[in-house]
Design a protein around this motif. Sequence first.
Motif, PDB file in Angstrom:
ATOM      1  N   LEU A   1      -9.848  15.572 -16.274  1.00 31.33           N
ATOM      2  CA  LEU A   1      -9.574  15.822 -14.858  1.00 31.33           C
ATOM      3  C   LEU A   1     -10.818  16.212 -14.070  1.00 31.33           C
ATOM      4  CD1 LEU A   1      -6.230  17.849 -14.908  1.00 31.33           C
ATOM      5  CD2 LEU A   1      -6.551  15.409 -14.606  1.00 31.33           C
ATOM      6  N   SER A   2     -11.904  16.511 -14.734  1.00 30.32           N
ATOM      7  CA  SER A   2     -13.068  17.067 -14.051  1.00 30.32           C
ATOM      8  C   SER A   2     -13.696  16.114 -13.044  1.00 30.32           C
ATOM      9  CB  SER A   2     -14.113  17.541 -15.059  1.00 30.32           C
ATOM     10  OG  SER A   2     -14.595  16.452 -15.808  1.00 30.32           O
ATOM     11  N   THR A   3     -13.537  14.834 -13.232  1.00 28.97           N
ATOM     12  CA  THR A   3     -14.151  13.882 -12.309  1.00 28.97           C
ATOM     13  C   THR A   3     -13.138  13.274 -11.336  1.00 28.97           C
ATOM     14  OG1 THR A   3     -13.847  12.090 -13.903  1.00 28.97           O
ATOM     15  CG2 THR A   3     -15.952  13.267 -13.966  1.00 28.97           C
ATOM     16  N   LEU A   4     -11.914  13.788 -11.343  1.00 33.11           N
ATOM     17  CA  LEU A   4     -10.889  13.239 -10.457  1.00 33.11           C
ATOM     18  C   LEU A   4     -10.957  13.871  -9.080  1.00 33.11           C
ATOM     19  CD1 LEU A   4      -7.725  13.189 -12.751  1.00 33.11           C
ATOM     20  CD2 LEU A   4      -9.420  11.394 -12.397  1.00 33.11           C
ATOM     21  N   THR A   5     -10.507  13.115  -8.086  1.00 30.26           N
ATOM     22  CA  THR A   5     -10.343  13.676  -6.747  1.00 30.26           C
ATOM     23  C   THR A   5      -9.140  14.618  -6.774  1.00 30.26           C
ATOM     24  OG1 THR A   5      -8.825  11.959  -5.992  1.00 30.26           O
ATOM     25  CG2 THR A   5     -11.201  11.520  -5.706  1.00 30.26           C
ATOM     26  N   GLY A   6      -9.003  15.414  -5.745  1.00 28.58           N
ATOM     27  CA  GLY A   6      -7.859  16.314  -5.653  1.00 28.58           C
ATOM     28  C   GLY A   6      -6.538  15.564  -5.680  1.00 28.58           C
ATOM     29  N   SER A   7      -6.472  14.444  -4.975  1.00 33.63           N
ATOM     30  CA  SER A   7      -5.236  13.651  -4.937  1.00 33.63           C
ATOM     31  C   SER A   7      -4.911  13.046  -6.293  1.00 33.63           C
ATOM     32  CB  SER A   7      -5.345  12.537  -3.891  1.00 33.63           C
ATOM     33  OG  SER A   7      -5.458  13.076  -2.600  1.00 33.63           O
ATOM     34  N   GLN A   8      -5.934  12.580  -6.992  1.00 31.02           N
ATOM     35  CA  GLN A   8      -5.709  12.023  -8.323  1.00 31.02           C
ATOM     36  C   GLN A   8      -5.199  13.094  -9.284  1.00 31.02           C
ATOM     37  OE1 GLN A   8      -9.667  10.493  -8.938  1.00 31.02           O
ATOM     38  NE2 GLN A   8      -9.031   8.366  -8.546  1.00 31.02           N
ATOM     39  N   ALA A   9      -5.811  14.278  -9.236  1.00 29.54           N
ATOM     40  CA  ALA A   9      -5.395  15.373 -10.116  1.00 29.54           C
ATOM     41  C   ALA A   9      -3.975  15.811  -9.790  1.00 29.54           C
ATOM     42  CB  ALA A   9      -6.367  16.550  -9.992  1.00 29.54           C
ATOM     43  N   GLU A  10      -3.635  15.857  -8.502  1.00 30.22           N
ATOM     44  CA  GLU A  10      -2.266  16.220  -8.110  1.00 30.22           C
ATOM     45  C   GLU A  10      -1.258  15.224  -8.659  1.00 30.22           C
ATOM     46  OE1 GLU A  10      -0.840  17.971  -4.167  1.00 30.22           O
ATOM     47  OE2 GLU A  10      -2.761  17.019  -3.677  1.00 30.22           O
ATOM     48  N   LEU A  11      -1.586  13.935  -8.588  1.00 27.62           N
ATOM     49  CA  LEU A  11      -0.685  12.909  -9.104  1.00 27.62           C
ATOM     50  C   LEU A  11      -0.529  13.057 -10.618  1.00 27.62           C
ATOM     51  CD1 LEU A  11       1.107  10.429  -8.753  1.00 27.62           C
ATOM     52  CD2 LEU A  11      -0.967   9.008  -8.854  1.00 27.62           C
ATOM     53  N   ILE A  12      -1.617  13.328 -11.312  1.00 26.53           N
ATOM     54  CA  ILE A  12      -1.551  13.520 -12.768  1.00 26.53           C
ATOM     55  C   ILE A  12      -0.626  14.694 -13.097  1.00 26.53           C
ATOM     56  CG2 ILE A  12      -2.895  14.309 -14.776  1.00 26.53           C
ATOM     57  CD1 ILE A  12      -3.334  11.377 -14.256  1.00 26.53           C
ATOM     58  N   ARG A  13      -0.781  15.811 -12.386  1.00 28.59           N
ATOM     59  CA  ARG A  13       0.068  16.984 -12.641  1.00 28.59           C
ATOM     60  C   ARG A  13       1.530  16.675 -12.332  1.00 28.59           C
ATOM     61  NH1 ARG A  13      -4.543  19.703 -10.451  1.00 28.59           N
ATOM     62  NH2 ARG A  13      -3.570  19.779  -8.408  1.00 28.59           N
ATOM     63  N   LEU A  14       1.774  15.928 -11.256  1.00 27.46           N
ATOM     64  CA  LEU A  14       3.146  15.570 -10.883  1.00 27.46           C
ATOM     65  C   LEU A  14       3.783  14.695 -11.965  1.00 27.46           C
ATOM     66  CD1 LEU A  14       5.453  15.516  -8.775  1.00 27.46           C
ATOM     67  CD2 LEU A  14       4.335  13.484  -7.804  1.00 27.46           C
ATOM     68  N   VAL A  15       3.056  13.721 -12.456  1.00 24.14           N
ATOM     69  CA  VAL A  15       3.595  12.821 -13.488  1.00 24.14           C
ATOM     70  C   VAL A  15       3.823  13.589 -14.793  1.00 24.14           C
ATOM     71  CG1 VAL A  15       3.119  10.769 -14.895  1.00 24.14           C
ATOM     72  CG2 VAL A  15       2.638  10.739 -12.431  1.00 24.14           C
ATOM     73  N   ARG A  16       2.961  14.562 -15.094  1.00 22.97           N
ATOM     74  CA  ARG A  16       3.185  15.376 -16.288  1.00 22.97           C
ATOM     75  C   ARG A  16       4.496  16.139 -16.191  1.00 22.97           C
ATOM     76  NH1 ARG A  16       3.871  20.026 -17.827  1.00 22.97           N
ATOM     77  NH2 ARG A  16       3.184  21.008 -15.924  1.00 22.97           N
ATOM     78  N   ARG A  17       4.772  16.673 -15.010  1.00 19.61           N
ATOM     79  CA  ARG A  17       6.018  17.435 -14.815  1.00 19.61           C
ATOM     80  C   ARG A  17       7.239  16.517 -14.697  1.00 19.61           C
ATOM     81  NH1 ARG A  17       2.821  19.861 -10.900  1.00 19.61           N
ATOM     82  NH2 ARG A  17       4.065  18.891  -9.267  1.00 19.61           N
ATOM     83  N   ASN A  18       7.028  15.252 -14.293  1.00 21.17           N
ATOM     84  CA  ASN A  18       8.131  14.327 -14.037  1.00 21.17           C
ATOM     85  C   ASN A  18       7.848  12.963 -14.664  1.00 21.17           C
ATOM     86  OD1 ASN A  18       9.701  15.947 -11.850  1.00 21.17           O
ATOM     87  ND2 ASN A  18       7.577  15.981 -11.168  1.00 21.17           N
ATOM     88  N   PRO A  19       7.804  12.868 -15.998  1.00 22.34           N
ATOM     89  CA  PRO A  19       7.528  11.565 -16.618  1.00 22.34           C
ATOM     90  C   PRO A  19       8.579  10.542 -16.195  1.00 22.34           C
ATOM     91  CG  PRO A  19       7.908  13.282 -18.288  1.00 22.34           C
ATOM     92  CD  PRO A  19       8.081  13.914 -16.961  1.00 22.34           C
ATOM     93  N   GLY A  20       8.114   9.337 -15.875  1.00 15.14           N
ATOM     94  CA  GLY A  20       9.026   8.288 -15.447  1.00 15.14           C
ATOM     95  C   GLY A  20       9.269   8.275 -13.950  1.00 15.14           C
ATOM     96  N   ILE A  21       8.597   9.148 -13.209  1.00 10.70           N
ATOM     97  CA  ILE A  21       8.751   9.174 -11.757  1.00 10.70           C
ATOM     98  C   ILE A  21       8.291   7.836 -11.184  1.00 10.70           C
ATOM     99  CG2 ILE A  21       6.445  10.161 -11.318  1.00 10.70           C
ATOM    100  CD1 ILE A  21       7.755  11.878  -9.099  1.00 10.70           C
ATOM    101  N   SER A  22       8.940   7.396 -10.130  1.00 15.90           N
ATOM    102  CA  SER A  22       8.535   6.134  -9.504  1.00 15.90           C
ATOM    103  C   SER A  22       7.387   6.388  -8.531  1.00 15.90           C
ATOM    104  CB  SER A  22       9.711   5.508  -8.750  1.00 15.90           C
ATOM    105  OG  SER A  22       9.990   6.231  -7.554  1.00 15.90           O
ATOM    106  N   VAL A  23       6.709   5.342  -8.156  1.00 13.10           N
ATOM    107  CA  VAL A  23       5.619   5.449  -7.183  1.00 13.10           C
ATOM    108  C   VAL A  23       6.169   5.990  -5.864  1.00 13.10           C
ATOM    109  CG1 VAL A  23       3.930   4.132  -5.831  1.00 13.10           C
ATOM    110  CG2 VAL A  23       4.202   3.669  -8.277  1.00 13.10           C
ATOM    111  N   ALA A  24       7.319   5.495  -5.434  1.00 16.39           N
ATOM    112  CA  ALA A  24       7.915   5.948  -4.170  1.00 16.39           C
ATOM    113  C   ALA A  24       8.295   7.431  -4.239  1.00 16.39           C
ATOM    114  CB  ALA A  24       9.136   5.104  -3.824  1.00 16.39           C
ATOM    115  N   GLU A  25       8.865   7.849  -5.362  1.00 18.47           N
ATOM    116  CA  GLU A  25       9.226   9.261  -5.526  1.00 18.47           C
ATOM    117  C   GLU A  25       7.982  10.145  -5.535  1.00 18.47           C
ATOM    118  OE1 GLU A  25      13.230   8.532  -8.283  1.00 18.47           O
ATOM    119  OE2 GLU A  25      11.261   8.774  -9.228  1.00 18.47           O
ATOM    120  N   ALA A  26       6.930   9.676  -6.203  1.00 21.78           N
ATOM    121  CA  ALA A  26       5.671  10.430  -6.239  1.00 21.78           C
ATOM    122  C   ALA A  26       5.088  10.545  -4.839  1.00 21.78           C
ATOM    123  CB  ALA A  26       4.679   9.759  -7.191  1.00 21.78           C
TER     124      ALA A  26
END
Length: 154
Positions: free
Chosen positions: A30-55
């Motif tokens: 995560l160290s080289t990710l933008t804030g938005s990229q890191a937020e998306l990674i954390r969201l997907v970790r909490r919600n595996p299988g989330i759709s792009v629209a839901e994210a």
Amino acid sequence: MTETLAEDLLAAIGLVRRRLRRSAGRPLALSTLTGSQAELIRLVRRNPGISVAEAAAELGLVPNTVSTLVGQLTERGMLLRTSDESDRRIARLTLTEPAREQVEAWRDRRAALVNEALDGLGPADRDALRAALPILGVLAERLTPSEQDVKERV
């Protein structure tokens, strides 16, 4: 009075986040990710299988922006994008195993640091924090932009 409370709340939340970030660091992935990229990674970790629209809705971003982030993170080997079994037009997101392991280790490190800090507080202070959590959730909900607000920002 409300203006001072808003400033004090933002300052306190910012200070907690900065101190935690300095103490826990970020996983290498995560160290080289933008804030938005890191937020998306954390969201997907909490919600595996989330759709792009839901994210997009959860992050308050337009779907095209999230699709761009997904493409970037897929290229880096951090996200898997698969088609929904019942509707092929819907993309489902999950973390790759190495990304999941690193993000969970980071989350565990952060949680341990917060637990240690909480242990240093007295019972009344811990109770006050516990009592504030539902109110913070309501505040976060009130800060969630409407679809119209998101469209107007683009």
